[in-house]
Motif scaffolding. Structure first.
Motif, PDB file in Angstrom:
ATOM      1  N   SER A 114      -3.112  27.060  -3.994  1.00 21.32           N
ATOM      2  CA  SER A 114      -2.693  28.381  -4.477  1.00 21.32           C
ATOM      3  C   SER A 114      -1.561  28.946  -3.621  1.00 21.32           C
ATOM      4  CB  SER A 114      -3.889  29.341  -4.458  1.00 21.32           C
ATOM      5  OG  SER A 114      -4.931  28.856  -5.277  1.00 21.32           O
ATOM      6  N   ALA A 115      -1.671  28.773  -2.307  1.00 21.47           N
ATOM      7  CA  ALA A 115      -0.632  29.292  -1.414  1.00 21.47           C
ATOM      8  C   ALA A 115       0.697  28.589  -1.633  1.00 21.47           C
ATOM      9  CB  ALA A 115      -1.075  29.138   0.039  1.00 21.47           C
ATOM     10  N   TYR A 116       0.650  27.328  -2.011  1.00 20.06           N
ATOM     11  CA  TYR A 116       1.880  26.541  -2.164  1.00 20.06           C
ATOM     12  C   TYR A 116       2.439  26.647  -3.575  1.00 20.06           C
ATOM     13  CZ  TYR A 116       5.076  22.595  -1.426  1.00 20.06           C
ATOM     14  OH  TYR A 116       6.187  21.803  -1.307  1.00 20.06           O
ATOM     15  N   LEU A 117       1.619  26.272  -4.557  1.00 21.00           N
ATOM     16  CA  LEU A 117       2.105  26.219  -5.933  1.00 21.00           C
ATOM     17  C   LEU A 117       2.288  27.604  -6.523  1.00 21.00           C
ATOM     18  CD1 LEU A 117       0.997  23.286  -5.508  1.00 21.00           C
ATOM     19  CD2 LEU A 117       0.374  23.319  -7.917  1.00 21.00           C
ATOM     20  N   HIS A 118       1.309  28.464  -6.327  1.00 21.05           N
ATOM     21  CA  HIS A 118       1.232  29.685  -7.116  1.00 21.05           C
ATOM     22  C   HIS A 118       1.748  30.911  -6.395  1.00 21.05           C
ATOM     23  CE1 HIS A 118      -2.209  27.118  -8.785  1.00 21.05           C
ATOM     24  NE2 HIS A 118      -1.121  26.909  -9.503  1.00 21.05           N
ATOM     25  N   SER A 119       2.402  30.700  -5.263  1.00 20.47           N
ATOM     26  CA  SER A 119       3.061  31.832  -4.619  1.00 20.47           C
ATOM     27  C   SER A 119       4.490  31.492  -4.212  1.00 20.47           C
ATOM     28  CB  SER A 119       2.284  32.270  -3.380  1.00 20.47           C
ATOM     29  OG  SER A 119       2.367  31.289  -2.361  1.00 20.47           O
ATOM     30  N   ALA A 120       4.715  30.247  -3.758  1.00 21.22           N
ATOM     31  CA  ALA A 120       6.015  29.938  -3.168  1.00 21.22           C
ATOM     32  C   ALA A 120       6.856  28.968  -3.982  1.00 21.22           C
ATOM     33  CB  ALA A 120       5.809  29.373  -1.756  1.00 21.22           C
ATOM     34  N   ALA A 150      -8.196  36.278  -7.580  1.00 20.36           N
ATOM     35  CA  ALA A 150      -7.776  36.792  -8.882  1.00 20.36           C
ATOM     36  C   ALA A 150      -6.841  37.981  -8.708  1.00 20.36           C
ATOM     37  CB  ALA A 150      -8.995  37.186  -9.715  1.00 20.36           C
ATOM     38  N   LEU A 151      -7.152  38.835  -7.729  1.00 27.32           N
ATOM     39  CA  LEU A 151      -6.266  39.973  -7.443  1.00 27.32           C
ATOM     40  C   LEU A 151      -4.883  39.466  -7.034  1.00 27.32           C
ATOM     41  CD1 LEU A 151      -7.196  43.152  -5.467  1.00 27.32           C
ATOM     42  CD2 LEU A 151      -5.079  41.965  -4.960  1.00 27.32           C
ATOM     43  N   LEU A 152      -4.850  38.463  -6.148  1.00 23.21           N
ATOM     44  CA  LEU A 152      -3.555  37.917  -5.730  1.00 23.21           C
ATOM     45  C   LEU A 152      -2.850  37.210  -6.874  1.00 23.21           C
ATOM     46  CD1 LEU A 152      -4.184  36.530  -2.137  1.00 23.21           C
ATOM     47  CD2 LEU A 152      -3.125  38.683  -2.819  1.00 23.21           C
ATOM     48  N   ALA A 153      -3.623  36.622  -7.790  1.00 22.73           N
ATOM     49  CA  ALA A 153      -3.005  35.952  -8.938  1.00 22.73           C
ATOM     50  C   ALA A 153      -2.238  36.947  -9.795  1.00 22.73           C
ATOM     51  CB  ALA A 153      -4.076  35.248  -9.774  1.00 22.73           C
ATOM     52  N   TYR A 154      -2.871  38.071 -10.106  1.00 22.28           N
ATOM     53  CA  TYR A 154      -2.185  39.068 -10.929  1.00 22.28           C
ATOM     54  C   TYR A 154      -1.073  39.760 -10.148  1.00 22.28           C
ATOM     55  CZ  TYR A 154      -5.392  38.555 -14.812  1.00 22.28           C
ATOM     56  OH  TYR A 154      -6.099  38.044 -15.883  1.00 22.28           O
ATOM     57  N   SER A 155      -1.240  39.889  -8.840  1.00 17.42           N
ATOM     58  CA  SER A 155      -0.137  40.446  -8.049  1.00 17.42           C
ATOM     59  C   SER A 155       1.054  39.491  -8.058  1.00 17.42           C
ATOM     60  CB  SER A 155      -0.605  40.709  -6.614  1.00 17.42           C
ATOM     61  OG  SER A 155      -0.729  39.498  -5.883  1.00 17.42           O
ATOM     62  N   THR A 156       0.774  38.174  -8.053  1.00 12.72           N
ATOM     63  CA  THR A 156       1.858  37.194  -8.146  1.00 12.72           C
ATOM     64  C   THR A 156       2.578  37.323  -9.472  1.00 12.72           C
ATOM     65  OG1 THR A 156       0.665  35.657  -6.698  1.00 12.72           O
ATOM     66  CG2 THR A 156       2.411  34.740  -8.081  1.00 12.72           C
TER      67      THR A 156
END
Length: 805
Positions: free
Chosen positions: A244-250, A300-306
């Motif tokens: 998640s830190a690699y694919l879904h944020s950066a 999930a919160l970080l997912a929607y913030s992304t």
């Protein structure tokens, strides 16, 4: 200069050796070997920063399919470099983090790191590829590798569901993007992105220009989780936190951002591009921040913030494209193009603070056993370092000083305020909605950042609700988030170092005309005096605190959105409906009856061939050059026809097999008449073997039950048989009468000189078609092995042993 090509291929090459390293050096965590790859690539790519900052670009090409204009071409410029540094830099920190997050005793580490390296190489291929089709290949490789990473814990149903969902949505967009690429290359006359950008003034009037634009945006929106395609990202959070830190944020979710930025010079001057990108971005920004508040799971919160932050970047790219609509490149048009600069700045900022936050959530989950906000609280004193990183990352995302998110958020406000002043696109009417929605979304962003901090680290500690005894993470797990948090602060105090060496060259790749015109003159500043942007920030803090304090009173507003009308429910319903309808249709024609299958096949072939032949006038006959038919050939053909018809009226299987054998031997006689004794001999051998095999097969078949197998309609069978025979005959005569090219037989007439063979047939099989013949032999070998295995299995299970043992 093939350094960039090698950089793309290196992760794939190293991935091949991981299974061997995993087995030979099992005492050491596999991540330590893998870590060397992104670190080395980051160092190599960082060495290009001074040259790229001076305006240099690097290009190299390896031939692949040159006849089709497809080559493995790599192009390094400012835009590709900034993405590549994020891919390798954040990748290094993620792999270091994963070494302490994933246990080598409980996890299949070799699979994890193979998938991660595949993804890293695919992302580097996306940002460095100059050829559209090669870019597409790497684009889909990111979808495949991310599918494997999301489903890494495949024993979990939700992991499999999230992987399938992300795969379906992103691949669907990718196929649309491929269609857009093909349209773009058709009217641009090249697959090269550089050449397409170089000739961008000639495309706008083409009929396929807007369709190609929309299809390419479809690929970008699905990959970057833009509304309404964002629904895959929250379910992808079932992946391990390093993923998640690699694919879904950066990285992966930034691929769509890269695509929009790269093609802004081509499409950016069109109003359609401006409106579609800007509106989709601003809607995604608001909806992501609005939905994040209702989440009780930290990831999930970080997912929607992304999702929300990606919408912010997409909005800036759309607004900045308005600068290309100006006829003159001057300070006024440059004024509007700074939204592109802000988008690139926030791209980097988001990767730092969101990567840190994902790692923080992973630490909380790893050390407490839960991500449920309702069970957490009071962790500030238990996990002080993690709390500090969380505060830095959250307040940066909320846009507060002294963190880098404040700088790019202020630039975002400047961009949405400027858009009201645009003298075209009818923005004077609707442009006011952009700053209003942007401000409201920022207020909601501030609220969910407070939720993340206060609900997790403040309040009463509840150890009885936790699965583990909470404690601070080990030092190794803290190194990566601490480094990212440090960069968040460093970029605030020294933003122009980043701006001069990375952001300006990347901006120049998106807006080359402004760099060439020499109008770029911008310094990032934290203080611009008391202005509208600062007042908007103060309003965000004030209203955000009020909304957070009164959250229980207004959170019920989410109940007004019925679950039945959600996009997730629509996706699930569509998936179930498609599967149900597919099963119904399949069951109608997959009856298990061979007769039906043959019937469908022949009817479809007859319909297609006769329709095309009759509508195009393709059938014509010219027999003037044909050889005369001798009386012996006529008699032989008549005997063959009688034999074939007799098979239909055979009363026993034995009679049918014998008549079929007679038919084959008569074909051999034709070869004799045509002076081809070798073919005749081959035909005789094959026919003999075939007859023997038929007899062997029919020996084991059950007796024919006339009651069970009803007689098929003979009239329909006869009509299909006659129509098929007539079709083959007519096509053969027509093809023979209309030769568009010289016969290839002339090439084989020199068989003796070319291959040293006196027999032309043997020369063709043994020399001209050597590989083909070899593969045919391999196929026969595989089939023979399969038959042998089946026979042995039958004998071992108590069946009749055909070897007589």
């Amino acid at each position: 200069m093939y350094t960039v090509n090698i950089a793309i291929l290196t992760p794939f090459i190293v991935a091949l050796f991981i299974p061997f390293l995993y087995k030979r050096l099992s005492a050491i965590h596999t991540g330590w070997f893998v870590l060397a790859v992104p670190v080395a690539l980051f160092a190599i790519l960082a060495s290009y920063i001074p040259a790229v900052a001076n305006g240099e670009t690097f290009y190299s090409s390896i031939p692949w399919l040159p006849s089709l204009g497809i080559n493995f071409t790599a192009y390094l410029d400012g835009l590709g470099l900034i993405f590549a540094l994020l891919i390798t830099g954040v990748g290094s920190l993620v792999i270091l983090y994963s070494i302490y997050y994933l246990s080598k005793e409980r996890e299949s580490l070799h699979h994890f790191y193979i998938y991660l390296l595949m993804f890293m190489g695919a992302m580097l291929g996306v940002v460095f590829s100059d050829n559209l089709l090669v870019l597409y290949v790497f684009w889909e490789l990111t979808s495949i590798s991310s599918f494997l990473l999301i489903a890494y814990w495949h024993h979990r149903r939700q992991s499999r569901y999230g992987a399938q969902k992300s795969m379906l949505i992103t691949v669907m967009g990718g196929i649309g993007m491929l269609a857009g690429f093909l349209m773009l290359s058709s009217f641009a006359g090249t697959f090269s992105v550089r050449e397409i950008i170089g000739g961008m003034g000639d495309y706008a009037s083409h009929a396929l220009f807007v369709p190609a634009m929309l299809l390419i945006l479809l690929g970008a929106f699905t990959k970057s989780a833009q509304f309404p395609f964002h629904i895959w990202l929250p379910d992808a959070m079932e992946a391990p936190t390093p993923v998640s830190a690699y694919l879904h944020s950066a990285t992966m979710v930034k691929a769509g951002i890269y695509l929009v930025a790269r093609f802004t010079p081509v499409f950016g001057g069109e109003a359609v591009w401006f409106w579609v990108v800007s509106i989709v971005g601003i809607v995604t920004l608001f909806w992501g921040s609005f939905t994040a508040i209702r989440q009780t799971d930290l990831k999930a919160l970080l997912a929607y913030s992304t999702i929300s932050q990606l919408g912010l970047i997409m909005t800036l790219l759309g607004l900045g494209s308005a600068a290309l609509h100006f006829d003159v490149i001057d300070n006024q048009s440059f004024y509007y193009s700074l939204a592109i600069f802000a988008a690139l700045f926030h791209l980097v900022n988001h990767s730092t603070f969101k990567g840190a936050l994902f790692m923080v959530v992973g630490i909380v989950d790893h050390e407490t056993g839960t991500r449920d906000i309702r069970k957490l609280g009071g962790l500030m004193t238990v996990m002080p370092v993690t709390f500090t990183v969380a505060v830095i990352g959250s307040f940066s995302m909320a846009g507060l000083p002294p963190f880098n998110g404040f700088l790019s958020k202020e630039m975002f406000f400047t961009a949405v305020l400027r858009i009201i002043e645009l003298p075209f696109f009818s923005v004077e009417t609707w442009g006011l909605l952009f700053p209003i929605i942007a401000w409201l979304a920022s207020v909601l962003t501030f609220v969910y950042c407070l939720i993340l901090i206060f609900k997790t680290f403040f309040g009463e500690h509840q150890p009885e609700k936790l699965e583990k005894s909470a404690h601070e993470a080990p030092f190794g797990m803290l190194v990566s988030p601490v480094i990212l948090a440090s960069l968040v602060v460093a970029f605030f105090f020294f933003p122009n170092v980043l701006g001069e060496f990375l952001l300006k060259p990347a901006y120049g790749a998106v807006m080359p005309a402004f760099i060439d015109a020499g109008v770029f003159d911008y310094q990032i500043k934290a203080w611009h005096g008391i202005n509208t942007e600062l007042l908007m920030t103060l309003g965000i803090v004030g209203l955000g605190l009020v909304l957070y304090r009164s959250l229980p009173r207004w959170v019920g507003v989410y109940s007004l959105f019925p679950a039945m009308l959600s996009l997730d429910r629509l996706y699930n319903g569509a998936l179930i409906s498609v599967e149900r309808r597919s099963n119904e249709i399949t069951n109608r024609y997959m009856t298990g009856n061979m007769y039906h299958y043959l019937l469908y096949i022949f009817l479809v072939i007859l319909g297609l061939v006769y329709t095309v032949a009759l509508t195009t006038g393709a059938l014509s006959f010219n027999v003037s050059n044909d050889a005369p038919i001798s009386i012996y050939e006529g008699i032989l053909a008549a005997v063959m026809a009688i034999t074939a018809i007799s098979i239909l009226f055979a009363k026993s299987r034995m009679t049918g097999i014998l008549l079929n054998g007679v038919l084959g031997y008569l074909v051999a006689l034709f070869f004799v008449f045509f002076r081809a004794p070798d073919l005749a001999l081959t035909q005789l051998v094959i026919e003999t073997v075939t007859a023997a095999l038929f007899l062997l097969c029919f020996y084991f078949l059950p007796d024919w039950d006339k009651q069970k197998h009803k007689t098929k309609p003979k009239l329909l069978n006869g009509l299909i048989a006659v129509a098929t025979g007539a079709m083959v005959t007519v096509l053969a005569l027509s093809v023979n009468s209309n030769r568009l090219f010289d016969s290839i037989s002339a090439f084989y007439e020199n068989a003796y000189e070319l291959a040293g063979a006196k027999n032309i047939v043997n020369a063709i099989l043994g020399d001209f078609r050597a590989f083909d013949t070899m593969l045919e032999v391999v196929v026969l070998l595989i089939a023979g092995l399969g038959v042998y295995v089946l026979i042995k299995l039958k004998a071992s299970k108590g069946g009749r042993d055909l070897e007589g043992k």
